[in-house]
Design an enzyme around this catalytic site. Structure first.
Site, short mmCIF file in Angstrom:
data_model
loop_
_atom_site.label_atom_id
_atom_site.label_comp_id
_atom_site.label_asym_id
_atom_site.label_seq_id
_atom_site.Cartn_x
_atom_site.Cartn_y
_atom_site.Cartn_z
N LYS A 199 0.87 -1.18 0.00
CA LYS A 199 0.00 0.00 0.00
C LYS A 199 0.91 1.23 0.00
O LYS A 199 1.61 1.49 0.97
CB LYS A 199 -0.90 -0.01 1.23
CG LYS A 199 -2.22 0.72 1.09
CD LYS A 199 -2.12 2.21 0.88
CE LYS A 199 -1.88 2.96 2.18
NZ LYS A 199 -1.74 4.45 1.93
N SER A 253 4.59 7.17 10.70
CA SER A 253 4.59 7.81 12.01
C SER A 253 4.44 6.78 13.14
O SER A 253 3.84 5.72 12.95
CB SER A 253 3.44 8.81 12.08
OG SER A 253 2.21 8.16 11.88
N THR A 254 4.96 7.12 14.29
CA THR A 254 4.84 6.25 15.46
C THR A 254 3.38 6.07 15.84
O THR A 254 2.95 4.98 16.23
CB THR A 254 5.68 6.85 16.62
OG1 THR A 254 7.06 6.78 16.24
CG2 THR A 254 5.49 6.09 17.91
N GLY A 257 1.99 3.60 13.59
CA GLY A 257 2.61 2.33 13.93
C GLY A 257 1.85 1.61 15.03
O GLY A 257 1.64 0.39 14.99
N GLU A 274 9.09 0.61 11.15
CA GLU A 274 10.18 1.59 11.10
C GLU A 274 9.52 2.95 11.26
O GLU A 274 8.79 3.40 10.37
CB GLU A 274 10.91 1.43 9.76
CG GLU A 274 12.28 2.05 9.77
CD GLU A 274 12.27 3.46 9.28
OE1 GLU A 274 12.23 4.37 10.14
OE2 GLU A 274 12.28 3.65 8.06
N CYS A 308 13.16 10.20 8.37
CA CYS A 308 12.97 9.68 9.71
C CYS A 308 14.26 9.82 10.51
O CYS A 308 14.23 9.92 11.72
CB CYS A 308 12.49 8.25 9.66
SG CYS A 308 13.44 7.24 8.54
N GLU A 405 8.79 14.82 16.55
CA GLU A 405 9.26 14.74 15.17
C GLU A 405 8.52 15.75 14.31
O GLU A 405 7.29 15.76 14.27
CB GLU A 405 9.02 13.33 14.62
CG GLU A 405 9.51 13.19 13.20
CD GLU A 405 9.39 11.77 12.65
OE1 GLU A 405 8.27 11.22 12.65
OE2 GLU A 405 10.42 11.22 12.21
#
Ligand code: NAI
Ligand code: MG
Length: 504
Positions: A199, A253-254, A257, A274, A308, A405
């Site tokens: 995706k 993004s975390t 994630g 990641e 990142c 971030e």
């Protein structure tokens, strides 16, 4: 005809690619979304509409997963000799290089990055990634083992392990390095005999579509690679939650994630992530400033800070602070912003209006909290999503601009007195642990800091040096697992133990 709104030309091959139709690849066919819905694709330098790609829904993802499952269970991919599979993966790399100029222009108008940089970095590294992993296809060794099985005394054994593909891999990638992130994900999955539903990011779907065409040309069998375009909340979530996807790999993004981990729970998918970073970059008094100043500038400004790994927290030792600040300010001011197709452009626009707003928001918020933009700090122009390279000083460890971030060309600069435990504690004071940098001529300090930094990668006297032989990924909330190196293989291979009783 080949002229873009930015006033620069693209190759005829790019023009004809954009004419489309731009579709998704499912089971070897190029298809629209079943709903007929599409997503417009824009050039972030000008806002020019480049075309539209399908907006996949759950039904499309389900179709792709079924195509992948069929290819895995009964297609030629898994039974193919490893050498042949390796050759196909290698060939993908060759085709990327043969079409590098076209792919670089597609990447540039879709993402904003300078085409020259895409051609010098993104495309050849993507090719390297395929060609590095191609070699693994023939080197997936098991072991022979001597079990005792103590409750069967006297029995003799022949036992060994095999490493088999996990199966259907869902892979979800971001927009900052569209082609390269696709390569990071696809290459190890394919070399190990898996099948994939990829995706791509809604902001940058184009280069992966072109790569899908090249993968067909390379001989990837139907259904082995399926490419889905669509939004994260719909198409992405459907991939992460699908009960017949065996593994999900995500870069982004975390925050997302964590959503992926939740979505993967249903069938306990193997998950690799990641995620974000807020990486410390440390310049010591004894560093070679001829290298460290441009190095620290590029650590944050490369790819417009949309990395990142961006070296977004810069620690400068007190004696050289003023000199480094001056050098960085000059460097930042000298960066030429412009459309990525302009050969003179060093920095293009941010990827989207949303990203520009996000970066502006962080800088404004930092200023309100008392930080100072030494240079930059604002949008450039009123057309396209350009943001000036920005140095933030007078930051403290509590500010959002320092902790979160940003994913833009914004670096927070702070000073330190000694390269000691206190410096390490400050550098490591983050929920992230993706990368770090150290600039010094002192070997002892270099190794001590490299060992003390809690990060998946530490660069010394360099930054953003990537190679497929080096494992890449993060400590802490920067992710789970590693990409590249031989470390990535464990995510794509299931070990199987075979124990054969040979009699007493
Ligand atoms: P994102 O994490 O939302 O997007 C990355 C990918 O995940 C895209 O393909 C997106 O469609 C997909 N996605 C989004 N929501 C999803 C969901 N619920 N389920 C499954 N897939 C989903 O990142 P976004 O919104 O584009 O950028 C926001 C911030 O995230 C950036 O400013 C940056 O801080 C961070 N980011 C970090 C990246 C990295 O490489 N570490 C890459 C991109 C963004
Ligand atoms: Mg998002």
């Amino acid at each position: 005809m080949n002229k873009m709104m930015s006033g620069f030309e693209v190759q005829p091959a790019v023009t004809s690619f954009l004419k489309g139709p731009l579709r998704m690849l499912i089971g070897g066919e190029w298809v629209d979304a079943q709903s007929g819905e599409t997503i417009d694709v824009f050039d972030p330098a000008t806002g020019e509409r480049l075309g539209a790609v399908p907006s996949a829904g759950e039904a499309d993802v389900d179709k792709a997963v079924r195509a992948a499952r069929t290819a895995f269970e009964s297609g030629p991919w898994r039974s193919m000799q490893p050498a042949e599979r390796g050759r196909i993966v290698w060939r993908i790399g060759e085709l990327l290089l043969e079409n590098a100029a076209e792919l670089a222009e597609i990447e540039s108008i879709d993402n904003g990055k300078p085409a020259a940089i895409a051609q010098a970095a993104d495309i050849p590294i993507a090719a390297d990634v395929f060609q590095y992993h191609a070699g693994w296809a023939t080197k997936l060794y098991g072991r022979s083992v001597e079990p005792s099985v103590s409750y069967m005394p006297g029995m003799r054994w022949h036992a060994y392990t095999r490493r088999e593909p996990v199966g259907v891999c869902g892979q979800i990638i971001p927009w900052n390095f569209p082609l390269l992130m696709a390569a990071f994900k696809l290459a190890p999955a394919l070399a190990t005999g898996n099948v994939v539903v990829l995706k791509v990011a809604e902001d940058t779907p184009l280069s992966a579509i072109r790569m899908g065409q090249l993968m067909q040309e390379a001989g990837v069998p139907d259904g082995v690679v399926n490419i889905i375009t669509g939004y994260g909340e719909t198409a992405g979530a459907a991939v992460a939650g699908h009960p017949d996807v065996d593994k999900v790999a995500f870069t982004g993004s975390t925050e997302v994630g964590k959503l992926i981990v939740n979505a993967a729970k249903g069938n306990l998918k193997n998950v690799s992530l990641e995620l974000g970073g807020k990486s410390p970059n440390i310049i010591l008094n004894d560093a070679d400033l001829e290298k460290a100043i441009p190095g620290a500038a590029e650590a944050i400004f490369f790819n417009h800070g949309q990395c990142c790994t961006a070296g977004s927290r810069l620690f400068v030792q007190s004696d050289i602070y003023d000199k480094v600040m001056e050098g960085l300010t000059d460097y930042a001011k000298s960066i030429k912003l412009g459309p990525g197709l302009d050969p003179d452009t060093a920095m293009g626009p941010l990827v989207s209006a949303k990203q520009l707003e996000r970066v502006q928001g962080y800088v404004e918020n930092g200023k309100k909290a008392g930080a100072q933009a030494i240079t930059g700090g604002q949008r450039v122009g009123d057309k396209g999503h350009f943001f000036a390279p920005t140095l933030m000083a007078d930051v403290d460890d509590k500010m959002e601009v320092y902790r979160e971030e940003i994913f833009g060309p914004v670096v927070c600069v702070t000073r330190f007195d000694e390269a000691d435990a206190q410096l390490l504690a400050r550098a490591n004071d983050s929920i992230y642990g993706l990368a770090a940098g150290v600039w010094t001529r002192d070997l002892e300090k270099a190794h001590r800091l490299a060992a003390g930094l809690r990060a998946g990668t530490v660069w010394v006297n360099t930054y953003n040096a990537f190679d497929p032989s080096l494992p890449f990924g993060g400590f802490k909330q920067s992710g789970w697992g590693r990409e590249n190196g031989d470390e990535v293989l464990e995510h794509y291979l299931e070990p199987k133990a075979v124990a054969i009783a040979l009699g007493e």
